[in-house]
Design an enzyme around this catalytic site. Structure first.
Site, PDB file in Angstrom:
ATOM      1  N   LYS A  83       0.834  -1.079   0.122  1.00  0.00           N
ATOM      2  CA  LYS A  83      -0.382  -0.360   0.169  1.00  0.00           C
ATOM      3  C   LYS A  83       0.992   1.587  -0.146  1.00  0.00           C
ATOM      4  O   LYS A  83       1.799   1.401   0.962  1.00  0.00           O
ATOM      5  CB  LYS A  83      -0.836  -0.065   1.303  1.00  0.00           C
ATOM      6  N   ASP A 103      -0.379  -0.860  -4.834  1.00  0.00           N
ATOM      7  CA  ASP A 103      -1.844   0.183  -5.090  1.00  0.00           C
ATOM      8  C   ASP A 103      -1.144   1.374  -3.728  1.00  0.00           C
ATOM      9  O   ASP A 103      -1.679   1.283  -2.768  1.00  0.00           O
ATOM     10  CB  ASP A 103      -2.075  -0.806  -4.171  1.00  0.00           C
ATOM     11  N   GLU A 114      -1.713  -0.343  -8.513  1.00  0.00           N
ATOM     12  CA  GLU A 114      -3.360  -0.639  -9.027  1.00  0.00           C
ATOM     13  C   GLU A 114      -3.728   0.609  -8.773  1.00  0.00           C
ATOM     14  O   GLU A 114      -3.001   1.677  -7.191  1.00  0.00           O
ATOM     15  CB  GLU A 114      -3.092  -1.421  -8.035  1.00  0.00           C
ATOM     16  N   ASP A 154      -9.460  -0.028 -10.016  1.00  0.00           N
ATOM     17  CA  ASP A 154      -9.644  -0.677  -8.775  1.00  0.00           C
ATOM     18  C   ASP A 154     -11.126   0.793  -8.556  1.00  0.00           C
ATOM     19  O   ASP A 154     -12.236  -0.037  -9.632  1.00  0.00           O
ATOM     20  CB  ASP A 154      -9.231  -0.954  -7.675  1.00  0.00           C
ATOM     21  N   LYS A 168     -13.930  -6.712  -7.927  1.00  0.00           N
ATOM     22  CA  LYS A 168     -14.191  -7.433  -6.389  1.00  0.00           C
ATOM     23  C   LYS A 168     -16.176  -7.624  -5.477  1.00  0.00           C
ATOM     24  O   LYS A 168     -16.723  -6.375  -6.518  1.00  0.00           O
ATOM     25  CB  LYS A 168     -13.880  -6.091  -5.296  1.00  0.00           C
TER      26      LYS A 168
END
Length: 445
Positions: free
Chosen positions: A245, A272, A300, A329, A353
């Site tokens: 992250k 991400d 991402e 995403d 997701k």
């Protein structure tokens, strides 16, 4: 005949059909309660069987041997299984995290989700989970409980209808992104109960491509020393792909990457940013990593979900200059978003997701992406093995995901789920237990 419709599954074990397996019936939802549907029932979401049976997080993973095909798929089940709900309920599902989970947009210290239990009149039980992340799912736990209660009551008071029709009605009761996570939890429970009715595991129902997946594992935004500690632990546990992250502070992100690289030099990286960068910052991160000799396998959501031009710019620079794929995403929260990304060539990968799309919506986007030849990733919010088990079964059964990010149960301090899939490091193995195989002690929830 449509090749998707003609695809069939075959099973080495006999399939016993429940007493609720009847010829297709006309929707009877309104026989007990008037619930006008603003959208026509969908009949075009058929059985999904991907040609690529890869389930690794690496770009060119080793192909796995496909599982023995079976004679009954999700498309057939929607048309022929009559669902008659005896009881349905949602309850708060609170679980502490092993350590705080921090990304660019929020900090989480415990899971405050909602568990859903559906029981059919033939005795089959299904389980689902509604994740609650207010910055992502647009609902807090009390709102999710209220929406689940309304939908569960409607299910109990409806007369029998086919699984496809009841899923369409759930979509009408819980429309759009604001209700996507609640819709996903209810859909999971209904589909799990349906799979239990015909006594097959979900991974077979969704295609039977494989009975296992390999996931990455996430390192949240932490100090360089904490990141190194986590990376070393995950290296010992056999994780070869780390999802890092980033997006809060560019210089700190580089320091963390350097620390991780020192203890796990052979690992693959997924970055991400969770919308945390502007486009120039995202490109600068790639430039600095390249100077260090580090090339991530995926970048991402580098920019804000609505920064379409920024996403396009980062995607083109990342691929043309460094050969790095970019995933959308947060930018992909609907079928319209998916079409925009594909038609505009805005990203190379779409992260699916269930909690942001619902199960049926996710399957539709998977189909659209496959037809367009765009790569797929499957991820989750912060969920227990109920939701991750369902998503894992779907990923294993379809076998078409290039990147798998279903690690959040490994970040929890407790595991409330009984049975279900077996986790060995990064590998999740799905046995032949019917449905998803996991459940809760309901009286303790």
């Amino acid at each position: 005949m449509d090749p998707l419709r003609s695809a069939a599954l075959r099973s080495s074990a006999p399939i016993s059909l429940s007493c609720d397996l009847l010829p297709p019936t006309r929707p009877l939802w309104r026989s007990r309660r008037s619930l006008p549907c603003r959208h026509p029932a969908r009949r075009d979401l058929l059985f999904f069987c991907c040609a690529d049976t890869s389930t690794s997080t690496r770009p060119s993973p080793t192909k796995q041997q496909p599982a023995a095909p079976m004679s009954f798929g999700f498309d057939s089940l929607k048309e022929t299984l009559t669902v008659n709900v005896a009881s349905a309920e949602g309850r708060a599902l609170d679980v502490p995290l092993a350590r705080p989970f921090t990304i660019a947009s929020y900090r989480l210290e415990r899971v405050t989700n909602v568990a859903v239990r559906v029981e059919l009149r033939n005795g089959s039980v299904g389980w689902g989970e509604i994740p609650v992340l207010p910055s992502v799912t647009s609902k807090d736990q009390s709102d999710a409980l209220a929406a689940a209660a309304t939908t569960c009551s409607a299910l109990v008071h409806s007369l029998p209808m086919t699984l496809g029709d009841v899923l369409s009605e759930v979509g009408c009761l819980l429309p759009g992104h604001d209700f996507a996570s609640v819709r996903a939890g209810v859909e999971m429970a209904l589909i799990d109960a349906a799979a239990n009715s015909i006594r097959i595991p979900l991974w077979r129902l969704f295609g039977g491509a494989s009975n296992s997946i390999t996931t990455d594992i996430t390192i949240p935004i932490v100090s360089p020393s904490e990141a190194a500690e986590l990376a070393a632990k995950y290296c010992r546990q056999g994780f070869s792909t780390l999802k890092l992250k980033v997006g809060k502070d560019l210089n700190s992100d580089i320091e963390v990457l350097t620390a991780i690289r020192s203890v796990h030099p052979e690992c693959s990286f997924i970055l991400d940013a969770n919308e945390g960068y502007k486009a120039p910052q995202a490109i600068e991160v790639l430039d600095k990593l390249h100077a260090m000799g580090v090339i991530p396998i995926l970048f991402e959501q580098p920019v804000h979900r609505d920064d379409w031009e920024g996403l396009r710019l980062v995607s083109h620079v990342a691929k043309d200059k460094y050969g790095v794929s970019v995933a959308a995403d947060e930018s992909c929260r609907s079928v319209n978003d998916a079409n925009k990304i594909i038609q505009g060539n805005l990203a190379h990968v779409i992260n699916v997701k269930l909690a942001k799309l619902g199960v049926i919506g996710a399957l539709e986007i998977i189909n659209i992406a496959r037809e367009a030849g765009i790569a797929l990733m499957i991820g989750g919010m912060v969920e227990t093995r109920l939701a991750m088990g369902f998503a894992g079964h779907l990923a294993a059964g379809l076998g078409c995901f290039s990147f798998i990010d279903l690690d959040t149960p490994l970040l929890l301090a407790e595991d409330p789920v009984i049975q279900g899939y077996e986790a060995s490091g990064s590998v999740y193995k799905f046995n032949n237990s019917i449905g998803q195989g996991g459940f809760l002690h309901w009286d303790n929830v």
